[in-house]
Design a protein around this motif. Structure first.
Motif, short mmCIF file in Angstrom:
data_model
loop_
_atom_site.label_atom_id
_atom_site.label_comp_id
_atom_site.label_asym_id
_atom_site.label_seq_id
_atom_site.Cartn_x
_atom_site.Cartn_y
_atom_site.Cartn_z
N ARG A 124 -51.06 -2.46 -38.79
CA ARG A 124 -52.24 -3.28 -39.08
C ARG A 124 -51.77 -4.67 -39.46
NH1 ARG A 124 -56.95 -2.79 -43.80
NH2 ARG A 124 -57.35 -5.01 -43.86
N LYS A 125 -52.35 -5.68 -38.85
CA LYS A 125 -52.04 -7.06 -39.17
C LYS A 125 -52.98 -7.54 -40.26
CE LYS A 125 -48.94 -7.31 -35.95
NZ LYS A 125 -47.51 -7.31 -36.30
N THR A 126 -52.41 -8.12 -41.32
CA THR A 126 -53.24 -8.56 -42.43
C THR A 126 -53.82 -9.95 -42.20
OG1 THR A 126 -51.23 -9.33 -43.56
CG2 THR A 126 -52.06 -7.15 -44.15
N ALA A 127 -53.14 -10.76 -41.41
CA ALA A 127 -53.66 -12.11 -41.15
C ALA A 127 -54.88 -12.02 -40.26
CB ALA A 127 -52.58 -12.96 -40.48
N ARG A 128 -55.86 -12.81 -40.56
CA ARG A 128 -57.08 -12.80 -39.75
C ARG A 128 -56.82 -13.46 -38.40
NH1 ARG A 128 -61.92 -14.40 -43.96
NH2 ARG A 128 -61.69 -12.62 -45.36
N ARG A 129 -57.32 -12.85 -37.35
CA ARG A 129 -57.16 -13.42 -36.02
C ARG A 129 -58.48 -14.00 -35.54
NH1 ARG A 129 -54.34 -8.46 -32.76
NH2 ARG A 129 -52.76 -7.90 -34.30
N LYS A 130 -58.38 -15.04 -34.73
CA LYS A 130 -59.59 -15.58 -34.13
C LYS A 130 -60.02 -14.67 -32.98
CE LYS A 130 -58.67 -20.41 -35.24
NZ LYS A 130 -58.44 -21.75 -34.70
N VAL A 131 -61.29 -14.36 -32.94
CA VAL A 131 -61.80 -13.50 -31.87
C VAL A 131 -62.13 -14.38 -30.68
CG1 VAL A 131 -63.60 -11.89 -31.20
CG2 VAL A 131 -62.73 -11.90 -33.56
N ALA A 132 -61.62 -14.02 -29.53
CA ALA A 132 -61.87 -14.81 -28.32
C ALA A 132 -63.36 -14.85 -28.02
CB ALA A 132 -61.12 -14.20 -27.14
N LEU A 133 -63.81 -16.00 -27.54
CA LEU A 133 -65.22 -16.18 -27.25
C LEU A 133 -65.68 -15.14 -26.24
CD1 LEU A 133 -67.49 -18.09 -28.06
CD2 LEU A 133 -67.01 -19.42 -26.00
N GLY A 134 -66.72 -14.40 -26.59
CA GLY A 134 -67.24 -13.40 -25.68
C GLY A 134 -66.59 -12.04 -25.82
N ALA A 135 -65.49 -11.94 -26.59
CA ALA A 135 -64.82 -10.64 -26.75
C ALA A 135 -65.59 -9.82 -27.77
CB ALA A 135 -63.39 -10.85 -27.25
N THR A 152 -53.61 -13.56 -48.97
CA THR A 152 -53.81 -12.86 -47.70
C THR A 152 -54.14 -11.38 -47.94
OG1 THR A 152 -52.33 -14.33 -46.47
CG2 THR A 152 -52.71 -12.15 -45.54
N LEU A 153 -53.37 -10.74 -48.83
CA LEU A 153 -53.58 -9.31 -49.09
C LEU A 153 -54.88 -9.07 -49.85
CD1 LEU A 153 -49.93 -8.22 -50.00
CD2 LEU A 153 -51.13 -8.02 -47.81
N LYS A 154 -55.24 -10.01 -50.70
CA LYS A 154 -56.52 -9.90 -51.41
C LYS A 154 -57.68 -10.03 -50.43
CE LYS A 154 -59.18 -12.15 -55.12
NZ LYS A 154 -60.17 -12.84 -54.29
N ASP A 155 -57.60 -11.00 -49.52
CA ASP A 155 -58.66 -11.18 -48.52
C ASP A 155 -58.76 -9.98 -47.58
OD1 ASP A 155 -59.19 -13.63 -49.62
OD2 ASP A 155 -58.13 -14.79 -48.08
N ALA A 156 -57.63 -9.28 -47.39
CA ALA A 156 -57.62 -8.09 -46.52
C ALA A 156 -58.05 -6.84 -47.27
CB ALA A 156 -56.22 -7.88 -45.95
N HIS A 157 -58.42 -7.00 -48.55
CA HIS A 157 -58.89 -5.89 -49.39
C HIS A 157 -57.83 -4.81 -49.60
CE1 HIS A 157 -62.85 -7.68 -49.16
NE2 HIS A 157 -62.78 -7.65 -47.84
N LEU A 158 -56.55 -5.22 -49.60
CA LEU A 158 -55.47 -4.28 -49.87
C LEU A 158 -55.03 -4.33 -51.32
CD1 LEU A 158 -53.28 -4.74 -46.65
CD2 LEU A 158 -55.14 -3.11 -47.09
N ILE A 159 -55.24 -5.46 -51.96
CA ILE A 159 -54.94 -5.60 -53.39
C ILE A 159 -56.13 -6.25 -54.08
CG2 ILE A 159 -52.47 -5.81 -52.92
CD1 ILE A 159 -52.67 -8.78 -53.60
N ALA A 160 -56.16 -6.13 -55.40
CA ALA A 160 -57.25 -6.73 -56.17
C ALA A 160 -56.71 -7.19 -57.52
CB ALA A 160 -58.38 -5.72 -56.38
#
Length: 227
Positions: free
Chosen positions: A126-137, A94-102
């Motif tokens: 800041r939330k590190t987990a990816r959220r789904k963007v509501a349709l049209g948002a 999760t942290l790697k995907d959020a570009h906080l660690i490598a």
């Protein structure tokens, strides 16, 4: 004001930001070359504890002349942090995907260029987990985010200048005190965002800094330069 007055050494900025992130949670034991955790660290989530530890490792360069090489592979992190492997590995991803660690040669490292984002993740801003963007948002653009950050940085700098002129820094003030004063003025920012403008004021010789004790630990404090 000349452009050279806006120059701050990156190492000094990084040191201040690292200090702001880890000072509440870790202690450096130079005799045994170990990082210890304070009781406050127990309240952190596994994600935040991992980030604090990896940022603390970056701090060794400011604590000792001989920087230790520390393995941060998953097995090593399990032992140091007490986080089971089946919990730790998803956190690392999760942290790697959020570009906080490598990943690096010795394991995982905190991304030094993303220290403020790391601070925000630890504080919960800041939330590190990816959220789904509501349709049209509408998605928040990177340009919009950068504009907001610049606006906040400008507000911090201008208020620090005002604090100097108003006599706030006639008494020695810690980073925490300056941060609280900004909040009183309605400037809502992370504590780590205040370090850079304070250092620039030191570079401009409007302020000087010295180490003081706060909550039984040494921290930087700032006051006006006597004429």
């Amino acid at each position: 004001m000349a452009l050279k007055d806006l120059v701050a050494k990156k190492s000094e900025v990084d040191e201040a930001v690292i200090e702001a992130i880890v000072s509440k949670y870790v202690r450096y034991y130079t005799d045994t070359v170990e990082i210890g955790f304070t009781p406050e660290c127990a309240s952190l989530s596994g994600e935040s504890k991992l980030l604090v530890y990896l940022v603390a490792l970056l701090g060794w360069q400011y604590v000792t002349d001989s920087v230790p090489e520390t393995s941060t592979k998953p097995a090593d992190l399990e032992k140091v942090l007490g986080i089971p492997g089946n919990t730790l590995r998803p956190i690392l991803k999760t942290l790697k995907d959020a570009h906080l660690i490598a990943p690096g040669a010795l394991g995982y490292n905190a991304r030094e260029g993303n220290l403020e984002d790391i601070a925000a993740a630890i504080s919960g801003e800041r939330k590190t987990a990816r959220r789904k963007v509501a349709l049209g948002a509408p998605a928040k653009s990177k340009a919009s985010t950068n504009s907001t950050r610049r606006s906040t940085a400008n507000a911090i700098s201008s208020n620090i200048d005002a604090f100097i002129d108003d006599g706030f820094f006639d008494s020695t003030r810690t980073l925490r005190a300056v941060h609280e004063k900004l909040h009183e003025r309605g400037v809502i920012a992370r504590q780590t965002s205040v370090s850079g403008p304070l250092l620039r004021a030191v570079q401009q010789k409007r302020l000087k800094r010295q180490k003081v004790m706060e909550d039984n630990k040494e921290v930087w404090a700032y006051c006006v330069v006597e004429a």
